[in-house]
Design a protein around this motif. Sequence first.
Motif, PDB file in Angstrom:
ATOM      1  N   HIS A   4     -14.846   0.941  -2.350  1.00  0.00           N
ATOM      2  CA  HIS A   4     -13.689   1.344  -3.145  1.00  0.00           C
ATOM      3  C   HIS A   4     -12.566   0.313  -2.974  1.00  0.00           C
ATOM      4  N   PRO A   5     -11.962  -0.172  -4.080  1.00  0.00           N
ATOM      5  CA  PRO A   5     -10.902  -1.185  -3.955  1.00  0.00           C
ATOM      6  C   PRO A   5      -9.761  -0.690  -3.075  1.00  0.00           C
ATOM      7  N   HIS A   6      -9.283  -1.571  -2.216  1.00  0.00           N
ATOM      8  CA  HIS A   6      -8.177  -1.224  -1.328  1.00  0.00           C
ATOM      9  C   HIS A   6      -6.881  -1.706  -1.971  1.00  0.00           C
ATOM     10  N   ARG A   7      -6.128  -0.783  -2.545  1.00  0.00           N
ATOM     11  CA  ARG A   7      -4.860  -1.118  -3.197  1.00  0.00           C
ATOM     12  C   ARG A   7      -3.797  -0.133  -2.713  1.00  0.00           C
ATOM     13  N   PRO A   8      -2.947  -0.532  -1.801  1.00  0.00           N
ATOM     14  CA  PRO A   8      -1.849   0.350  -1.395  1.00  0.00           C
ATOM     15  C   PRO A   8      -0.981   0.697  -2.605  1.00  0.00           C
ATOM     16  N   PRO A   9      -0.500   1.926  -2.702  1.00  0.00           N
ATOM     17  CA  PRO A   9       0.341   2.310  -3.845  1.00  0.00           C
ATOM     18  C   PRO A   9       1.547   1.395  -4.034  1.00  0.00           C
ATOM     19  N   GLU A  10       2.074   0.873  -2.922  1.00  0.00           N
ATOM     20  CA  GLU A  10       3.252   0.015  -3.031  1.00  0.00           C
ATOM     21  C   GLU A  10       2.965  -1.280  -3.794  1.00  0.00           C
ATOM     22  N   LEU A  11       1.708  -1.708  -3.808  1.00  0.00           N
ATOM     23  CA  LEU A  11       1.364  -3.000  -4.402  1.00  0.00           C
ATOM     24  C   LEU A  11       0.552  -2.869  -5.683  1.00  0.00           C
ATOM     25  N   ALA A  12       0.184  -1.639  -6.069  1.00  0.00           N
ATOM     26  CA  ALA A  12      -0.615  -1.457  -7.277  1.00  0.00           C
ATOM     27  C   ALA A  12       0.159  -1.931  -8.502  1.00  0.00           C
ATOM     28  N   TRP A  13      -0.496  -2.750  -9.340  1.00  0.00           N
ATOM     29  CA  TRP A  13       0.066  -3.277 -10.585  1.00  0.00           C
ATOM     30  C   TRP A  13       1.263  -4.196 -10.340  1.00  0.00           C
ATOM     31  N   GLN A  14       1.345  -4.791  -9.164  1.00  0.00           N
ATOM     32  CA  GLN A  14       2.509  -5.598  -8.830  1.00  0.00           C
ATOM     33  C   GLN A  14       2.140  -7.050  -8.548  1.00  0.00           C
ATOM     34  N   VAL A  15       3.168  -7.901  -8.551  1.00  0.00           N
ATOM     35  CA  VAL A  15       3.103  -9.284  -8.085  1.00  0.00           C
ATOM     36  C   VAL A  15       3.911  -9.329  -6.791  1.00  0.00           C
ATOM     37  N   PHE A  16       3.366  -9.921  -5.722  1.00  0.00           N
ATOM     38  CA  PHE A  16       4.024  -9.789  -4.425  1.00  0.00           C
ATOM     39  C   PHE A  16       3.717 -11.005  -3.552  1.00  0.00           C
ATOM     40  N   ARG A  17       4.501 -11.130  -2.465  1.00  0.00           N
ATOM     41  CA  ARG A  17       4.282 -12.170  -1.470  1.00  0.00           C
ATOM     42  C   ARG A  17       3.225 -11.690  -0.475  1.00  0.00           C
ATOM     43  N   GLY A  18       2.136 -12.433  -0.367  1.00  0.00           N
ATOM     44  CA  GLY A  18       1.043 -12.018   0.501  1.00  0.00           C
ATOM     45  C   GLY A  18       1.429 -11.962   1.960  1.00  0.00           C
ATOM     46  N   HIS A  30      -8.161 -10.610   4.974  1.00  0.00           N
ATOM     47  CA  HIS A  30      -9.460 -10.273   4.385  1.00  0.00           C
ATOM     48  C   HIS A  30      -9.275  -9.523   3.066  1.00  0.00           C
ATOM     49  N   HIS A  31      -8.354  -8.574   3.037  1.00  0.00           N
ATOM     50  CA  HIS A  31      -8.097  -7.830   1.803  1.00  0.00           C
ATOM     51  C   HIS A  31      -7.648  -8.750   0.679  1.00  0.00           C
ATOM     52  N   LEU A  32      -6.769  -9.716   0.987  1.00  0.00           N
ATOM     53  CA  LEU A  32      -6.243 -10.600  -0.050  1.00  0.00           C
ATOM     54  C   LEU A  32      -7.326 -11.468  -0.674  1.00  0.00           C
ATOM     55  N   ARG A  33      -8.405 -11.694   0.072  1.00  0.00           N
ATOM     56  CA  ARG A  33      -9.507 -12.484  -0.474  1.00  0.00           C
ATOM     57  C   ARG A  33     -10.462 -11.638  -1.308  1.00  0.00           C
ATOM     58  N   GLY A  34     -10.227 -10.336  -1.380  1.00  0.00           N
ATOM     59  CA  GLY A  34     -11.101  -9.450  -2.131  1.00  0.00           C
ATOM     60  C   GLY A  34     -10.837  -9.490  -3.622  1.00  0.00           C
ATOM     61  N   ALA A  35     -11.683  -8.771  -4.364  1.00  0.00           N
ATOM     62  CA  ALA A  35     -11.600  -8.776  -5.829  1.00  0.00           C
ATOM     63  C   ALA A  35     -10.427  -7.962  -6.362  1.00  0.00           C
ATOM     64  N   ILE A 140       6.064   4.743   1.735  1.00  0.00           N
ATOM     65  CA  ILE A 140       6.869   5.386   0.702  1.00  0.00           C
ATOM     66  C   ILE A 140       6.604   4.676  -0.612  1.00  0.00           C
ATOM     67  N   SER A 141       6.219   5.411  -1.641  1.00  0.00           N
ATOM     68  CA  SER A 141       5.926   4.802  -2.942  1.00  0.00           C
ATOM     69  C   SER A 141       7.222   4.342  -3.592  1.00  0.00           C
ATOM     70  N   PRO A 142       7.335   3.033  -3.909  1.00  0.00           N
ATOM     71  CA  PRO A 142       8.579   2.515  -4.464  1.00  0.00           C
ATOM     72  C   PRO A 142       8.668   2.737  -5.955  1.00  0.00           C
ATOM     73  N   ALA A 143       9.854   2.451  -6.472  1.00  0.00           N
ATOM     74  CA  ALA A 143      10.052   2.594  -7.915  1.00  0.00           C
ATOM     75  C   ALA A 143       9.161   1.644  -8.690  1.00  0.00           C
ATOM     76  N   VAL A 144       8.820   0.496  -8.089  1.00  0.00           N
ATOM     77  CA  VAL A 144       8.025  -0.478  -8.824  1.00  0.00           C
ATOM     78  C   VAL A 144       6.537  -0.204  -8.717  1.00  0.00           C
ATOM     79  N   GLY A 145       6.115   0.695  -7.875  1.00  0.00           N
ATOM     80  CA  GLY A 145       4.687   0.971  -7.750  1.00  0.00           C
ATOM     81  C   GLY A 145       4.289   2.111  -8.644  1.00  0.00           C
ATOM     82  N   MET A 146       4.056   1.846  -9.910  1.00  0.00           N
ATOM     83  CA  MET A 146       3.767   2.890 -10.880  1.00  0.00           C
ATOM     84  C   MET A 146       2.291   2.864 -11.236  1.00  0.00           C
TER      85      MET A 146
END
Length: 399
Positions: A4-18, A30-35, A140-146
């Motif tokens: 199952h893809p590992h996507r924290p709610p805070e980073l789902a659909w976002q652009v972020f600093r790794g 390891h997660h960042l190298r995943g699909a 905590i789910s942020p405003a940008v994690g929709m």
Amino acid sequence: MPPHPHRPPELAWQVFRGSEAIRRGLLSRHHLRGASWIRLRQDVYADARLDRDHALACRAALLRLPPGAAIAGPSAAYLHGVEHAAGFTDDVHVLLPATVRADSQPGVRVHHAPMSSTRSGLLVPVCSTAPTRTSTPVGISPAVGMNPPAGTSRTAGMNPPAGTRSPVAAPLAADRLPGTPGRTRAPNPADTGSRPGPADPRNAAAASNPFAEPSPGAVMILAGPPPRTEPAACAWETAVWADPVEAVGIIDGLLRTGSVNRSALASEAARNACRPGGRRATWVFGLTDGLAQSPPESHLRVRLVLAGLPRAVAQYPVRVSTGLILHPDLAWPEFRVAVEYDGQWHSDADRMHLDRRRLNQLVAAGWLVLHVTGRRLRKEFPALVREIRAALVARGWRP
């Protein structure tokens, strides 16, 4: 079964600093190298489900630049709805205040605004121009994690609140052009379930100072639509920074979509007449008309003018014997010579049938019609100019 893809709610659909996501424990190397993620730039990652378009490239570029940067020129034109202005792999043009120094990077062209803060549409160091970067506590789910509904696609941009507008961070003309395959609108922040949560008090200092460093431990996420210069300003920037032929095609797109009008272009040219590039911008604006139905038509019109031919009229109305009014792509009404640009879609059998009937009607009305294909425009342009010149001379034009 695949994991199952590992996507924290805070980073789902976002652009972020790794690096920040790793330091906060949201992801591992390891997660960042995943699909689940795509690497866009050094230390900048995005949810792999986002569209690979220029808006995504813009968001990635802003995360590697000082606060206060705004998307400008052809890149801003893309965000205003001119999709042919730039692609995913094209350079991102950004504008910085004159007091903030930053060098261009691979894939990013940095420009600096003049010192004056009175020019419309140009970036000045005020808090309203800084891109929003959020500081989110872990868990905590942020405003940008929709999270969108299941089965729906998400784009890199997000709708700004209705009615808001600033001299630099102008809202999108359209999230996506209607009817464009594979393109979807971004979520509306007003929808239930995607409302912002309580403001993080650590953002108060950054909100009052756009050049303040992010608070320690912050996950750097660019929230909302990328800030960009207004349509008239980005048209001026495009005219100065881009090749004239390409610039006219982009500005024609801004005119065609209604993002800007000719009066606004004239005002922008007059306001910036004394700046470096002012004469060039005025000249390029004079070559635009906003009537072309596609970028190649704009390019053809401008290249013919630069080749020494009289300026053609785009979409000139011609009444034929049946009473219909046809609009050739380019026309010289005085000499009854017209040019039609044939794109790939003209190879369709039904389309060809309509084109031939249209051609016969124009010929019956006394017009000489020449056809131009994309291949001829790219590879045989000198021969094409000779043919059009000969047709104009035969109809009475005197060079």
